[in-house]
Design a protein around this motif. Structure first.
Motif, mmCIF file in Angstrom:
data_model
loop_
_atom_site.group_PDB
_atom_site.id
_atom_site.type_symbol
_atom_site.label_atom_id
_atom_site.label_comp_id
_atom_site.label_asym_id
_atom_site.label_seq_id
_atom_site.Cartn_x
_atom_site.Cartn_y
_atom_site.Cartn_z
ATOM 1 N N MET A 74 65.854 48.328 20.594
ATOM 2 C CA MET A 74 64.691 47.487 20.311
ATOM 3 C C MET A 74 63.631 48.256 19.532
ATOM 4 O O MET A 74 63.068 47.731 18.563
ATOM 5 N N ILE A 75 63.361 49.474 19.943
ATOM 6 C CA ILE A 75 62.307 50.235 19.283
ATOM 7 C C ILE A 75 62.692 50.560 17.843
ATOM 8 O O ILE A 75 61.848 50.548 16.947
ATOM 9 N N GLN A 76 63.957 50.809 17.602
ATOM 10 C CA GLN A 76 64.407 51.072 16.229
ATOM 11 C C GLN A 76 64.176 49.847 15.349
ATOM 12 O O GLN A 76 63.667 49.957 14.233
ATOM 13 N N LYS A 77 64.523 48.681 15.858
ATOM 14 C CA LYS A 77 64.355 47.451 15.078
ATOM 15 C C LYS A 77 62.885 47.116 14.883
ATOM 16 O O LYS A 77 62.467 46.744 13.786
ATOM 17 N N LEU A 78 62.090 47.245 15.939
ATOM 18 C CA LEU A 78 60.659 46.934 15.841
ATOM 19 C C LEU A 78 59.935 47.883 14.894
ATOM 20 O O LEU A 78 59.020 47.472 14.186
ATOM 21 N N THR A 79 60.330 49.133 14.892
ATOM 22 C CA THR A 79 59.692 50.123 14.023
ATOM 23 C C THR A 79 59.976 49.821 12.554
ATOM 24 O O THR A 79 59.118 50.039 11.695
ATOM 25 N N LYS A 80 61.144 49.302 12.263
ATOM 26 C CA LYS A 80 61.516 48.981 10.875
ATOM 27 C C LYS A 80 60.982 47.625 10.409
ATOM 28 O O LYS A 80 61.044 47.310 9.230
ATOM 29 N N MET A 81 60.459 46.842 11.324
ATOM 30 C CA MET A 81 60.044 45.472 11.036
ATOM 31 C C MET A 81 58.630 45.460 10.439
ATOM 32 O O MET A 81 57.637 45.522 11.163
ATOM 33 N N HIS A 82 58.550 45.410 9.124
ATOM 34 C CA HIS A 82 57.257 45.392 8.433
ATOM 35 C C HIS A 82 57.218 44.195 7.487
ATOM 36 O O HIS A 82 57.774 44.250 6.394
ATOM 37 N N ILE A 83 56.560 43.146 7.898
ATOM 38 C CA ILE A 83 56.514 41.931 7.084
ATOM 39 C C ILE A 83 55.811 42.185 5.754
ATOM 40 O O ILE A 83 56.127 41.565 4.751
ATOM 41 N N PHE A 84 54.898 43.156 5.729
ATOM 42 C CA PHE A 84 54.168 43.427 4.492
ATOM 43 C C PHE A 84 54.983 44.251 3.494
ATOM 44 O O PHE A 84 54.553 44.466 2.375
ATOM 45 N N ASP A 85 56.161 44.706 3.894
ATOM 46 C CA ASP A 85 57.072 45.360 2.953
ATOM 47 C C ASP A 85 57.755 44.341 2.033
ATOM 48 O O ASP A 85 58.345 44.714 1.032
ATOM 49 N N ILE A 86 57.679 43.082 2.384
ATOM 50 C CA ILE A 86 58.243 42.015 1.554
ATOM 51 C C ILE A 86 57.196 41.722 0.481
ATOM 52 O O ILE A 86 56.124 41.186 0.771
ATOM 53 N N ALA A 87 57.514 42.088 -0.756
ATOM 54 C CA ALA A 87 56.523 42.056 -1.850
ATOM 55 C C ALA A 87 55.868 40.689 -2.009
ATOM 56 O O ALA A 87 54.636 40.588 -2.079
ATOM 57 N N TYR A 88 56.651 39.621 -2.093
ATOM 58 C CA TYR A 88 56.043 38.305 -2.307
ATOM 59 C C TYR A 88 55.196 37.869 -1.126
ATOM 60 O O TYR A 88 54.197 37.175 -1.289
ATOM 61 N N PHE A 89 55.549 38.316 0.076
ATOM 62 C CA PHE A 89 54.742 37.982 1.241
ATOM 63 C C PHE A 89 53.404 38.707 1.178
ATOM 64 O O PHE A 89 52.355 38.103 1.390
ATOM 65 N N ALA A 90 53.440 39.990 0.875
ATOM 66 C CA ALA A 90 52.201 40.770 0.764
ATOM 67 C C ALA A 90 51.311 40.210 -0.344
ATOM 68 O O ALA A 90 50.092 40.091 -0.168
ATOM 69 N N ASP A 91 51.908 39.849 -1.480
ATOM 70 C CA ASP A 91 51.141 39.255 -2.579
ATOM 71 C C ASP A 91 50.448 37.985 -2.111
ATOM 72 O O ASP A 91 49.264 37.764 -2.393
ATOM 73 N N TRP A 92 51.177 37.131 -1.401
ATOM 74 C CA TRP A 92 50.603 35.882 -0.894
ATOM 75 C C TRP A 92 49.485 36.173 0.108
ATOM 76 O O TRP A 92 48.405 35.606 0.025
ATOM 77 N N TYR A 93 49.741 37.061 1.047
ATOM 78 C CA TYR A 93 48.798 37.351 2.121
ATOM 79 C C TYR A 93 47.472 37.889 1.586
ATOM 80 O O TYR A 93 46.400 37.485 2.029
ATOM 81 N N PHE A 94 47.549 38.797 0.611
ATOM 82 C CA PHE A 94 46.338 39.442 0.115
ATOM 83 C C PHE A 94 45.720 38.750 -1.093
ATOM 84 O O PHE A 94 44.636 39.123 -1.529
ATOM 85 N N ALA A 95 46.367 37.725 -1.632
ATOM 86 C CA ALA A 95 45.891 37.062 -2.843
ATOM 87 C C ALA A 95 44.523 36.399 -2.653
ATOM 88 O O ALA A 95 43.615 36.595 -3.442
ATOM 89 N N GLU A 96 44.400 35.607 -1.641
ATOM 90 C CA GLU A 96 43.163 34.858 -1.411
ATOM 91 C C GLU A 96 42.779 35.037 0.054
ATOM 92 O O GLU A 96 43.300 34.352 0.925
#
Length: 136
Positions: A74-96
């Motif tokens: 579980m800790i290995q999977k949770l540590t690797k889980m970064h939604i902001f590493d998804i470029a289009y998601f980060a672009d959307w999140y920080f755009a406005e």
């Protein structure tokens, strides 16, 4: 289980329960995003759902049992889980920044829950290691 572990589990459970309420409060914003997504090649809501399902599932497992063998994976999977590493998601999140405040707060709380679960697992593993050293 130590008192500290019980309190940590209760806190994780409280955050998890609050997230369920928060999700319901994002209905209007999710509807707006869904309409916007119709013209996109990706799904912000899909990424949020995957992120939420995984994190809430791991949090529920931690609350329900104390199987440290399961915690390592579980800790290995949770540590690797970064939604902001998804470029289009980060672009959307920080755009406005002022757009979709409820859903963005929900995402932030999900990430906070992810970090709480990681901290809980690290503490549990450290405690087990200390107990093993004292026993041996």
């Amino acid at each position: 289980m130590t008192k500290k572990s019980q309190i940590a589990k209760q806190y994780i459970n409280n955050v998890l329960q609050q997230l369920l309420i928060d999700y319901k409060n994002t209905r209007d914003e999710r509807r707006q995003i869904a309409i916007w997504e119709e013209s996109q090649d990706f799904s912000i809501l899909g990424e949020i759902e995957i992120f939420a399902t995984d994190i809430e599932g791991y949090a529920s497992q931690v609350i329900a049992n104390d199987d440290l063998g399961q915690y390592q994976e579980m800790i290995q999977k949770l540590t690797k889980m970064h939604i902001f590493d998804i470029a289009y998601f980060a672009d959307w999140y920080f755009a406005e920044k002022s757009q979709f405040p409820q859903i963005k707060l929900y995402i932030e709380k999900l990430n906070y829950l992810r970090l709480l679960v990681i901290e809980y697992i690290n503490d549990a593993i450290a405690l087990q290691s200390q107990q093993t050293i004292h026993i041996g």
